[in-house]
Design an enzyme around this catalytic site. Structure first.
Site, short mmCIF file in Angstrom:
data_model
loop_
_atom_site.label_atom_id
_atom_site.label_comp_id
_atom_site.label_asym_id
_atom_site.label_seq_id
_atom_site.Cartn_x
_atom_site.Cartn_y
_atom_site.Cartn_z
N PRO A 10 0.91 -1.25 -0.06
CA PRO A 10 0.10 -0.04 -0.07
C PRO A 10 0.83 1.34 -0.05
CG PRO A 10 0.27 -0.79 2.45
CD PRO A 10 1.36 -1.53 1.38
N TRP A 11 0.34 2.42 -0.22
CA TRP A 11 1.00 3.74 -0.15
C TRP A 11 1.34 4.38 1.25
CZ3 TRP A 11 -2.05 6.98 2.98
CH2 TRP A 11 -3.67 6.67 2.65
N LYS A 19 4.93 -5.54 -6.32
CA LYS A 19 4.25 -4.53 -6.78
C LYS A 19 4.13 -3.45 -5.76
CE LYS A 19 0.12 -3.01 -7.65
NZ LYS A 19 0.18 -1.64 -7.37
N PRO A 20 4.72 -2.20 -5.97
CA PRO A 20 4.45 -1.32 -4.98
C PRO A 20 3.00 -0.64 -5.32
CG PRO A 20 6.39 -0.77 -6.28
CD PRO A 20 5.78 -1.99 -6.83
N SER A 21 2.55 0.11 -4.46
CA SER A 21 1.45 1.18 -4.90
C SER A 21 1.93 1.89 -5.92
CB SER A 21 0.91 1.79 -3.47
OG SER A 21 0.11 2.90 -3.86
N GLU A 22 1.09 2.04 -6.87
CA GLU A 22 1.20 2.96 -7.99
C GLU A 22 1.51 4.58 -7.82
OE1 GLU A 22 -1.48 1.05 -7.36
OE2 GLU A 22 -3.43 2.05 -7.92
N SER A 49 -6.51 -2.43 1.14
CA SER A 49 -7.87 -2.30 1.65
C SER A 49 -8.60 -3.68 1.49
CB SER A 49 -8.58 -1.25 0.74
OG SER A 49 -8.59 -1.70 -0.39
N GLU A 106 -3.19 -8.60 5.01
CA GLU A 106 -3.07 -7.61 5.93
C GLU A 106 -3.94 -6.26 5.43
OE1 GLU A 106 -1.98 -8.04 8.76
OE2 GLU A 106 -0.43 -9.57 8.56
N CYS A 136 -3.44 1.71 9.33
CA CYS A 136 -4.49 0.70 9.67
C CYS A 136 -4.71 0.31 11.18
CB CYS A 136 -4.02 -0.64 8.92
SG CYS A 136 -2.25 -1.00 9.20
N GLU A 156 -13.56 2.78 8.00
CA GLU A 156 -11.97 3.36 7.98
C GLU A 156 -12.07 4.71 7.15
OE1 GLU A 156 -9.23 1.20 5.66
OE2 GLU A 156 -7.80 1.11 7.56
P1 NAD Z 1 -5.54 -0.36 -1.78
O1 NAD Z 1 -6.31 -1.63 -1.24
O2 NAD Z 1 -6.18 0.74 -2.57
O3 NAD Z 1 -4.13 -0.59 -2.61
C1 NAD Z 1 -3.15 -1.61 -2.07
C2 NAD Z 1 -2.39 -2.29 -3.01
O4 NAD Z 1 -3.34 -3.25 -3.73
C3 NAD Z 1 -1.99 -1.21 -4.10
O5 NAD Z 1 -0.59 -1.67 -4.50
C4 NAD Z 1 -3.08 -1.52 -5.14
O6 NAD Z 1 -2.46 -1.11 -6.67
C5 NAD Z 1 -3.10 -2.89 -5.04
N1 NAD Z 1 -4.23 -3.31 -5.45
C6 NAD Z 1 -5.73 -2.64 -5.77
N2 NAD Z 1 -6.52 -3.35 -6.23
C7 NAD Z 1 -6.12 -4.69 -6.55
C8 NAD Z 1 -6.68 -5.71 -7.18
N3 NAD Z 1 -7.81 -5.71 -7.63
N4 NAD Z 1 -5.78 -6.70 -7.53
C9 NAD Z 1 -4.58 -6.76 -7.06
N5 NAD Z 1 -3.92 -5.67 -6.24
C10 NAD Z 1 -4.87 -4.57 -6.10
O7 NAD Z 1 -4.94 -0.02 -0.40
P2 NAD Z 1 -4.09 1.68 -0.23
O8 NAD Z 1 -5.13 2.69 -0.15
O9 NAD Z 1 -2.92 1.50 -0.90
O10 NAD Z 1 -3.82 1.35 1.28
C11 NAD Z 1 -4.61 1.64 2.43
C12 NAD Z 1 -5.17 0.36 2.88
O11 NAD Z 1 -4.13 -0.50 3.29
C13 NAD Z 1 -6.10 0.60 4.21
O12 NAD Z 1 -7.21 -0.09 4.24
C14 NAD Z 1 -5.31 0.21 5.33
O13 NAD Z 1 -5.82 -0.11 6.57
C15 NAD Z 1 -4.52 -0.97 4.73
N6 NAD Z 1 -3.33 -1.23 5.55
C16 NAD Z 1 -3.30 -2.40 6.24
C17 NAD Z 1 -2.11 -2.59 7.08
C18 NAD Z 1 -1.93 -3.97 7.72
O14 NAD Z 1 -0.86 -4.18 8.22
N7 NAD Z 1 -3.21 -4.62 8.08
C19 NAD Z 1 -1.01 -1.98 6.77
C20 NAD Z 1 -1.24 -0.85 5.96
C21 NAD Z 1 -2.18 -0.42 5.15
#
Ligand code: NAD
Length: 500
Positions: free
Chosen positions: A171-172, A196-199, A249, A270, A304, A402
């Site tokens: 995630p980012w 794959k890092p967050s875009e 998420s 996670e 999170c 959230e």
């Molecule tokens: P996000 O779900 O939008 O993106 C996370 C990653 O998943 C990104 O790299 C994104 O490109 C990828 N992704 C999105 N859709 C996908 C799909 N259909 N298939 C495969 N990959 C996909 O989350 P975010 O907005 O980057 O991060 C915030 C979220 O992360 C919050 O919900 C937060 O609570 C959670 N988070 C959880 C923890 C933990 O330890 N539980 C830690 C940090 C963040």
């Protein structure tokens, strides 16, 4: 103190913005130990959320890019998986040393890409180093059940093996640290990685790749940049990937798990959280308020485990809210370059800023009272005022979902049973905290709470030795600790017939 005594929040800004351009890593995917161009022509702009300036561009990866990375990872894993724990330990320790030697460059990039204040990026990089050091030691302690004769004439040997190639999606909110939480135990267990890092925040992960290139075996650590729906999707579906791990998420976790099911791939998730903070009447209220100031607003609440949902006993609610508002009023909002005093940075992106703004507007429209904050701040940059909503009724929308911003809600409860029921009334199960000086409550309430981590008189304190991960909608699998090594390895039973 009354609200009229409180200075309104303003955004502190540096005279000249930080210029990360000298540190920006090469644009390309990192495959087989070097940077390669993407197979497609599309790129993604990387934006500094404190200034809204584009600071870099990275390739929008394709399924073909993932396939090339998986091929490199498969080839490298054969020899990497055959190394001894000691050899892997040395490589992980080397990565930790490389990060430590380059921490300023990583901190600058991370804060330019996320808008994080200096204290947060310093903590991120220190924790990243510690994660690699911990896993360097931990992988040498990996054992399995002792062998033995459990059937007549047969001796059982239990081997612990790598699973193979692991796909990782990050995630980012903690780009480098979340990469480390996955990559360190995955490599420690003898697997190779395609990450794959967050875009939105690829720069620190690409920088890590640039720094370790040539210093670790080629192909064990690969990075493909791009969107979730293409690169993430391909990682979840690729038949040669044995396990896919995502931090993100709930919606993304569900998509990955659904896709992974088609190849019966192991999944490690996670996901989000909405951490309750349960404050009993005997608690040290000042300590609880200071705890929420830190843990509710660290990384501008984009965490999170953020201490975002207070449940306080009705008899002390007024006093606690007064203390909390006082604490929150001292938070310094600003761009990272504005100095060491800055504590709250911007939201990560324009869309996320708009989501938080909408949540604040809905709460106010529903008649909720912002005891402090509640507004967006003047741009450029995606800044939001640190906010506390008081007297929030049970089941209010803002206290159920959230928000992932600098927003804390305060609800009240009348009995211990009600506190436990209400705290558990959330689809998430990542973390919670309990504030009390009563020794019975300090054990009995955590036992009754349905969360993967429960702090007592503390919140958001982490250590590499202890597991991190959720229950319910927050996912499954554990980061950190020996449990992460369990998750990223597999056991094999070999039974030798020596009878006759
Ligand atoms: P996000 O779900 O939008 O993106 C996370 C990653 O998943 C990104 O790299 C994104 O490109 C990828 N992704 C999105 N859709 C996908 C799909 N259909 N298939 C495969 N990959 C996909 O989350 P975010 O907005 O980057 O991060 C915030 C979220 O992360 C919050 O919900 C937060 O609570 C959670 N988070 C959880 C923890 C933990 O330890 N539980 C830690 C940090 C963040």
């Amino acid at each position: 103190m009354t609200l009229t005594d409180i200075e309104p929040f303003t955004v502190q800004r540096p005279a000249a913005g930080q210029d990360p351009s000298a540190e920006v890593p090469p644009a390309g995917h990192f495959i087989g130990g070097s940077f390669v161009p993407g197979s497609g022509a599309d790129t993604i702009d990387v934006v500094d959320p404190a200034t809204e300036n584009v600071i870099a561009q990275v390739p929008a990866g394709t399924a073909a890019d993932v396939d090339a990375a998986v091929e490199a990872a498969l080839a490298a894993q054969k020899s990497w998986g055959a190394t001894t724990p000691k050899e892997r330990s040395e490589v992980l320790a080397r990565i930790a040393n490389i990060i430590e030697a380059n921490r300023e460059s990583l901190e600058l990039l991370e804060s330019a890409n996320t808008g994080k204040p200096r204290a947060v990026v310093e903590d991120d990089v220190s924790s990243t180093i510690d994660t690699f050091r911990f896993m360097a030691g931990a992988c040498r302690t990996l054992t399995s059940l002792a062998g033995g004769d459990y059937a007549t004439g047969h001796t059982s040997v239990i081997l612990r093996e790598a699973v193979g190639v692991v796909g990782v999606i990050t995630p980012w909110n903690y780009p480098l640290l979340m990469a480390a939480w996955k990559v360190a135990p995955i490599l420690a267990a003898g697997n190779s990685v395609v990450l794959k890092p967050s875009e939105q925040t690829p720069l620190s992960t690409l920088k890590l790749a640039e720094l370790v290139a040539g210093q670790i075996p080629d192909g064990i650590f690969n990075v493909v940049t791009g969107h979730g729906r293409t690169v993430g999707q391909r990682l979840a579906e690729h038949p040669a990937i044995a396990l896919v791990a995502l931090t993100g998420s709930v919606v993304s976790g569900q998509a990955v798990a659904e896709t992974a099911a088609r190849t019966v791939k192991r999944v490690h998730l996670e996901l989000g959280g909405k951490a309750p903070v349960v404050v009993f009447p005997d608690a040290d209220l000042a300590a609880a308020a200071a705890g929420v100031r830190n843990a509710g607003f660290w990384n501008a609440g984009q965490d999170c485990g953020a201490a975002c949902r207070v449940l306080v006993h009705e008899s002390v609610a007024e006093e606690f809210t007064r203390l909390l508002v006082q604490e929150v009023s001292t938070l310094a909002v600003g761009a990272p370059g504005a100095g060491d005093g800055v504590e709250i940075g911007p939201m990560i992106s324009r869309p996320h800023f708009e989501r938080v703004r909408a949540a604040l507007a809905e709460a106010k429209a529903a008649g909720l009272h912002a005891a402090i904050g509640g507004n967006v701040l003047q741009g450029p940059g995606y800044f939001i005022e640190p906010t506390v909503f008081s007297n929030v009724p049970a089941g209010a929308d803002i206290a159920s979902h959230e928000i992932f911003g600098p927003v804390v809600t305060v609800e009240t409860f009348g009995s211990t049973e009600e506190a436990i029921t209400r705290a558990n009334e959330t689809p998430y199960g990542l973390s919670a905290s309990v504030w009390t000086r009563d020794s019975a409550l300090s054990l009995n309430v955590p036992k009754a709470l349905d969360f993967g981590t429960v702090w007592v008189n503390s919140h958001l304190v982490l250590a590499c030795e202890v597991p991190w991960g959720g229950f319910k909608g927050s996912g499954y699998g554990r980061d950190l600790s020996l449990y992460a090594l369990d998750d990223f390895s597999r056991t094999k039973h070999v039974m030798i017939n020596h009878g006759a």
